[in-house]
Design a protein around this motif. Structure first.
Motif, PDB file in Angstrom:
ATOM      1  N   UNK A  56      37.838  43.731  39.880  1.00 58.78           N
ATOM      2  CA  UNK A  56      37.835  42.280  39.699  1.00 58.78           C
ATOM      3  C   UNK A  56      36.880  41.616  40.681  1.00 58.78           C
ATOM      4  N   UNK A  57      36.584  40.361  40.418  1.00 52.81           N
ATOM      5  CA  UNK A  57      35.806  39.532  41.332  1.00 52.81           C
ATOM      6  C   UNK A  57      36.307  38.100  41.213  1.00 52.81           C
ATOM      7  N   UNK A  58      35.982  37.266  42.182  1.00 54.47           N
ATOM      8  CA  UNK A  58      36.466  35.892  42.181  1.00 54.47           C
ATOM      9  C   UNK A  58      35.321  34.895  42.301  1.00 54.47           C
ATOM     10  N   UNK A  59      35.515  33.734  41.673  1.00 56.17           N
ATOM     11  CA  UNK A  59      34.558  32.637  41.766  1.00 56.17           C
ATOM     12  C   UNK A  59      35.285  31.430  42.330  1.00 56.17           C
TER      13      UNK A  59
ATOM     14  N   UNK B  93      45.583  21.873  41.891  1.00 60.93           N
ATOM     15  CA  UNK B  93      44.220  22.057  41.388  1.00 60.93           C
ATOM     16  C   UNK B  93      43.777  23.504  41.556  1.00 60.93           C
ATOM     17  N   UNK B  94      42.824  23.907  40.710  1.00 58.41           N
ATOM     18  CA  UNK B  94      42.310  25.267  40.786  1.00 58.41           C
ATOM     19  C   UNK B  94      41.351  25.401  41.969  1.00 58.41           C
ATOM     20  N   UNK B  95      41.377  26.556  42.602  1.00 61.94           N
ATOM     21  CA  UNK B  95      40.502  26.823  43.742  1.00 61.94           C
ATOM     22  C   UNK B  95      39.583  28.006  43.487  1.00 61.94           C
ATOM     23  N   UNK B  96      40.107  28.988  42.743  1.00 59.92           N
ATOM     24  CA  UNK B  96      39.336  30.181  42.418  1.00 59.92           C
ATOM     25  C   UNK B  96      39.755  30.719  41.055  1.00 59.92           C
ATOM     26  N   UNK B  97      38.830  31.469  40.438  1.00 63.71           N
ATOM     27  CA  UNK B  97      39.129  32.178  39.196  1.00 63.71           C
ATOM     28  C   UNK B  97      38.914  33.659  39.444  1.00 63.71           C
ATOM     29  N   UNK B  98      39.926  34.452  39.103  1.00 68.26           N
ATOM     30  CA  UNK B  98      39.784  35.904  39.229  1.00 68.26           C
ATOM     31  C   UNK B  98      39.349  36.461  37.875  1.00 68.26           C
ATOM     32  N   UNK B  99      38.256  37.221  37.897  1.00 67.09           N
ATOM     33  CA  UNK B  99      37.700  37.812  36.675  1.00 67.09           C
ATOM     34  C   UNK B  99      37.818  39.326  36.697  1.00 67.09           C
TER      35      UNK B  99
ATOM     36  N   UNK C  72      43.280  35.433  36.164  1.00 72.56           N
ATOM     37  CA  UNK C  72      44.155  34.627  37.011  1.00 72.56           C
ATOM     38  C   UNK C  72      43.404  33.403  37.526  1.00 72.56           C
ATOM     39  N   UNK C  73      44.111  32.266  37.523  1.00 64.41           N
ATOM     40  CA  UNK C  73      43.567  31.032  38.088  1.00 64.41           C
ATOM     41  C   UNK C  73      44.359  30.742  39.354  1.00 64.41           C
TER      42      UNK C  73
END
Length: 298
Positions: free
Chosen positions: A182-185, A160-166, A151-152
C-alpha cells in the motif's frame, strides 16, 4: 456549480485533491479545479465556484484508477486538453508505460491514438516550448494507475479526510489483482467519479438489482417500453457510446411503430406525470438563460 448546491462546502484549503476515477468526468473535475480563474470566467461557470477557486490552495490533483493505462476511460480530446492546460504539468509514471509501448501498434482506432498520446507524453521528451511551459507550471495533475482506495484516514478533528490509503494492483492478463503493498496520499479532499448504478424508478418495470439495469434486448423491454443509456447497459464507455446506443434504441422504436395504425393518448395518458415542460416553455427558458449570460459576458 450545480444549481441548488451553491453552498456546498468543498474544501479547497488543501494542496492535494484526489479524484477516484479515470473517465471523462474525472478529467473534467480535475480541469475545473486546476484551470486559472480568469480562463474559466469565459465559460459557463457559476460565480460561486469562481469565488471558491480564487481562495484555492490546490496545487496538485491526483486521478486514481484501479486498472492500467490500457484501460483508461477518458477520450483523447480530454487528454489533449489536460496536457495543454495552462499553468499545469502532467505526471505520468514511466514504469507503467514502458511495458505497453510495443502493444500500442496492435490496438484499433481510436483506442490506438489515445494510448499513443499517453505513451508519448510519458516516455518521449517534450518539445522545447512545451517543456518550458511545464517547467514554469505551479500546478500539476497526476495519473496514478493500478491503485485502489482501501481506507480514508481522518484528520485530527475526526471529521475531515487527511490521507488516502491505496492498495497497489497488478495486471494478471486481463484481470486486476490487489497486492498487500500500500501507499498513502496526504489530501484534504477526495472526490468520487466512477459512474453510478441505476435504481428501479417504477415497481411495475422489470429490474435486475444486481446489475442495476432494466433487462432488455437492444433496448426493447416489452410492448411499448424501451431502455437506453446506463439504465439499459450499466455504467460503461463515454458519451459517444451512450449516444450510439440511444440511436440504436431510437431506430428500434421507429421500426416497431411501422405497423401501428391506431393513435395513442400521449401525455394525456400519463395523468400521474403532473409536471412537464412543453417545447414552447423550453424555448422561453433558453432565451432567459442566454440573456442572463450576456449580462456577464457569456
Amino acid at each position: 456549480g450545480l444549481p441548488g448546491y451553491e453552498d456546498l462546502d468543498v474544501n479547497l484549503d488543501t494542496e492535494t485533491v484526489v479524484v477516484v476515477g479515470i473517465g471523462n468526468v474525472a478529467v473534467d473535475v480535475a480541469r475545473m479545479i486546476l484551470t486559472p480563474v480568469d480562463e474559466l470566467r469565459k465559460f459557463d461557470t457559476t460565480e460561486c465556484w469562481l469565488e471558491k477557486l480564487q481562495k484555492s490552495r490546490v496545487k496538485r490533483v491526483v486521478l486514481v484508477g484501479r486498472r492500467g493505462p490500457l484501460n483508461v476511460s477518458f477520450t483523447i480530446k480530454e487528454l489533449r486538453e489536460m496536457i495543454k492546460l495552462d499553468g499545469t504539468r502532467p505526471i505520468l509514471h514511466k514504469e507503467q508505460y514502458l511495458p505497453i509501448k510495443d502493444v500500442v501498434k496492435t490496438l484499433e482506432r481510436p483506442r490506438k491514438r489515445l494510448i499513443e498520446l499517453l505513451v508519448k507524453t510519458a516516455l518521449d521528451p517534450a518539445d522545447k516550448k512545451t517543456q518550458e511551459r511545464w517547467d514554469k507550471a505551479e500546478k500539476e495533475w497526476e495519473l496514478k494507475l493500478l491503485r485502489s482506495p482501501v481506507e480514508f484516514l481522518p484528520g485530527s478533528d475526526g471529521l475531515s479526510v487527511d490521507r488516502v490509503k491505496l492498495a497497489i494492483n497488478e495486471m494478471k492478463g486481463d484481470s486486476v489483482v490487489q497486492t498487500e503493498e500500500t501507499e498513502e496520499i496526504e489530501t484534504g479532499l477526495v472526490l468520487r467519479s466512477i459512474g453510478y448504478k441505476s435504481i428501479q424508478a417504477e415497481q411495475n418495470l422489470p429490474f435486475d438489482f444486481k446489475k442495476g439495469i432494466v433487462p432488455n434486448a437492444d433496448g426493447r423491454v416489452g410492448d411499448g417500453v424501451y431502455a437506453a443509456g446506463w439504465l439499459g447497459t450499466g455504467p460503461r464507455g463515454v458519451i459517444i457510446d451512450t449516444m450510439n446506443t440511444a440511436f440504436k434504441v431510437g431506430a428500434n422504436v421507429v421500426e416497431d411503430l411501422k405497423d401501428v395504425t391506431e393513435g395513442k393518448q400521449g401525455l394525456s395518458g400519463m395523468p400521474e406525470l403532473k409536471d412537464s415542460t412543453t417545447w414552447e416553455q423550453w424555448v422561453k427558458l433558453d432565451q432567459i438563460e442566454e440573456e442572463a449570460g450576456k449580462t456577464v459576458g457569456k
